[in-house]
Design an enzyme around this catalytic site. Structure first.
Site, mmCIF file in Angstrom:
data_model
loop_
_atom_site.group_PDB
_atom_site.id
_atom_site.type_symbol
_atom_site.label_atom_id
_atom_site.label_comp_id
_atom_site.label_asym_id
_atom_site.label_seq_id
_atom_site.Cartn_x
_atom_site.Cartn_y
_atom_site.Cartn_z
ATOM 1 N N ASN A 22 48.298 45.772 65.985
ATOM 2 C CA ASN A 22 47.879 44.685 65.096
ATOM 3 C C ASN A 22 46.354 44.484 65.068
ATOM 4 O O ASN A 22 45.870 43.405 64.733
ATOM 5 C CB ASN A 22 48.640 43.395 65.415
ATOM 6 C CG ASN A 22 48.391 42.894 66.824
ATOM 7 O OD1 ASN A 22 47.596 43.471 67.544
ATOM 8 N ND2 ASN A 22 49.057 41.822 67.202
ATOM 9 N N ARG B 268 41.243 32.820 65.502
ATOM 10 C CA ARG B 268 42.709 32.968 65.444
ATOM 11 C C ARG B 268 43.184 32.873 63.991
ATOM 12 O O ARG B 268 44.057 33.626 63.558
ATOM 13 C CB ARG B 268 43.403 31.892 66.282
ATOM 14 C CG ARG B 268 43.125 31.922 67.773
ATOM 15 C CD ARG B 268 43.737 33.058 68.515
ATOM 16 N NE ARG B 268 45.157 33.224 68.269
ATOM 17 C CZ ARG B 268 45.922 34.114 68.930
ATOM 18 N NH1 ARG B 268 45.384 34.902 69.867
ATOM 19 N NH2 ARG B 268 47.182 34.235 68.652
ATOM 20 N N LYS C 277 41.125 46.793 68.391
ATOM 21 C CA LYS C 277 42.026 47.585 69.227
ATOM 22 C C LYS C 277 42.055 49.056 68.806
ATOM 23 O O LYS C 277 41.545 49.422 67.732
ATOM 24 C CB LYS C 277 43.431 46.979 69.152
ATOM 25 C CG LYS C 277 43.553 45.563 69.736
ATOM 26 C CD LYS C 277 45.021 45.115 69.682
ATOM 27 C CE LYS C 277 45.212 43.711 70.177
ATOM 28 N NZ LYS C 277 46.647 43.310 70.138
ATOM 29 N N HIS D 218 42.351 41.465 68.808
ATOM 30 C CA HIS D 218 42.669 40.428 69.797
ATOM 31 C C HIS D 218 41.649 39.310 69.650
ATOM 32 O O HIS D 218 40.480 39.562 69.400
ATOM 33 C CB HIS D 218 42.563 40.988 71.229
ATOM 34 C CG HIS D 218 42.552 39.905 72.283
ATOM 35 N ND1 HIS D 218 43.706 39.377 72.803
ATOM 36 C CD2 HIS D 218 41.523 39.215 72.844
ATOM 37 C CE1 HIS D 218 43.382 38.408 73.663
ATOM 38 N NE2 HIS D 218 42.073 38.292 73.711
HETATM 39 P P1 ADP Z 1 48.081 37.536 70.130
HETATM 40 O O1 ADP Z 1 47.402 38.886 70.212
HETATM 41 O O2 ADP Z 1 48.304 37.107 68.713
HETATM 42 O O3 ADP Z 1 47.384 36.482 70.951
HETATM 43 P P2 ADP Z 1 50.109 37.580 72.213
HETATM 44 O O4 ADP Z 1 49.051 37.096 73.153
HETATM 45 O O5 ADP Z 1 51.394 36.829 72.171
HETATM 46 O O6 ADP Z 1 49.567 37.703 70.729
HETATM 47 O O7 ADP Z 1 50.497 39.065 72.596
HETATM 48 C C1 ADP Z 1 49.480 39.990 72.961
HETATM 49 C C2 ADP Z 1 49.726 41.286 72.220
HETATM 50 O O8 ADP Z 1 50.967 41.834 72.668
HETATM 51 C C3 ADP Z 1 49.890 41.146 70.701
HETATM 52 O O9 ADP Z 1 48.676 41.131 70.003
HETATM 53 C C4 ADP Z 1 50.695 42.375 70.377
HETATM 54 O O10 ADP Z 1 49.842 43.508 70.302
HETATM 55 C C5 ADP Z 1 51.593 42.504 71.587
HETATM 56 N N1 ADP Z 1 52.887 41.872 71.335
HETATM 57 C C6 ADP Z 1 53.161 40.549 71.292
HETATM 58 N N2 ADP Z 1 54.466 40.326 71.036
HETATM 59 C C7 ADP Z 1 55.035 41.542 70.919
HETATM 60 C C8 ADP Z 1 56.348 41.987 70.657
HETATM 61 N N3 ADP Z 1 57.358 41.132 70.468
HETATM 62 N N4 ADP Z 1 56.561 43.333 70.599
HETATM 63 C C9 ADP Z 1 55.549 44.192 70.800
HETATM 64 N N5 ADP Z 1 54.268 43.842 71.057
HETATM 65 C C10 ADP Z 1 54.016 42.532 71.102
HETATM 66 MG MG MG Z 2 47.148 36.312 72.982
#
Ligand code: ADP
Ligand code: MG
Length: 139
Positions: free
Chosen positions: A113, A86, A10, A116
């Site tokens: 973070n 993951r 990202k 993805h």
């Molecule tokens: P992942 O990337 O671990 O699969 P999700 O699909 O739940 O997580 O969410 C997509 C992205 O949205 C996350 O990687 C993060 O960047 C953002 N995100 C998720 N939850 C939050 C939150 N509570 N506050 C801010 N950003 C979030």
């Molecule tokens: Mg996701």
């Protein structure tokens, strides 16, 4: 079974110039990077890619962030690639990520973070097709 998953390094990762370090972790964990390109994801693309989250309060900020600077999109190949990537990424919120994960080492916050990864094989197929044509993937 050998599987493919979609990975995105990202904007916070390209911004800090750590895509090589993340790729080293990916390769050391046994994944082959069978497709890769650095692109600027448009706001429209980000909205479509993250459509499943469109009702969430962070959707707008998430899409703005993903389109704010270049990303590196990749196809990773390995046995059990979806779940294993993951695991290598660590939890969405880096505050709870395990030692040895990409997010523990590099993520700045829950929104910045660094990576993805697809969350299921069906979604991996859809997400790979979103960014890559078959001829761009060389296994
Ligand atoms: P992942 O990337 O671990 O699969 P999700 O699909 O739940 O997580 O969410 C997509 C992205 O949205 C996350 O990687 C993060 O960047 C953002 N995100 C998720 N939850 C939050 C939150 N509570 N506050 C801010 N950003 C979030
Ligand atoms: Mg996701």
């Amino acid at each position: 079974m050998v599987q493919r998953t979609l990975s995105i390094l990202k904007p916070d990762a390209t911004d800090r110039n750590i895509t090589g370090e993340i790729n080293s972790m990916i390769e050391a964990a046994g994944f082959r990077i069978v497709a890769q390109k650095r692109i600027l994801i448009t706001l429209d693309q980000a909205r479509k890619f993250y459509e499943v989250h469109k009702e969430r309060p962070f959707y707008g900020d998430l899409c703005a962030f993903l389109s704010s600077a270049p990303s590196v999109v990749q196809v990773l190949e390995k046995e059990n690639a979806v779940d294993d990537y993951r695991t290598l990424m660590g939890t969405t919120n880096p505050a709870s990520a395990e030692e040895g994960t990409i997010r523990k080492k590099f993520a700045l916050s829950i929104d910045k973070n660094s990576v993805h990864g697809s969350d299921a094989p069906e979604n991996a197929a859809i997400e790979i097709r979103f960014f890559f044509s078959e001829t761009e993937i060389v296994g």
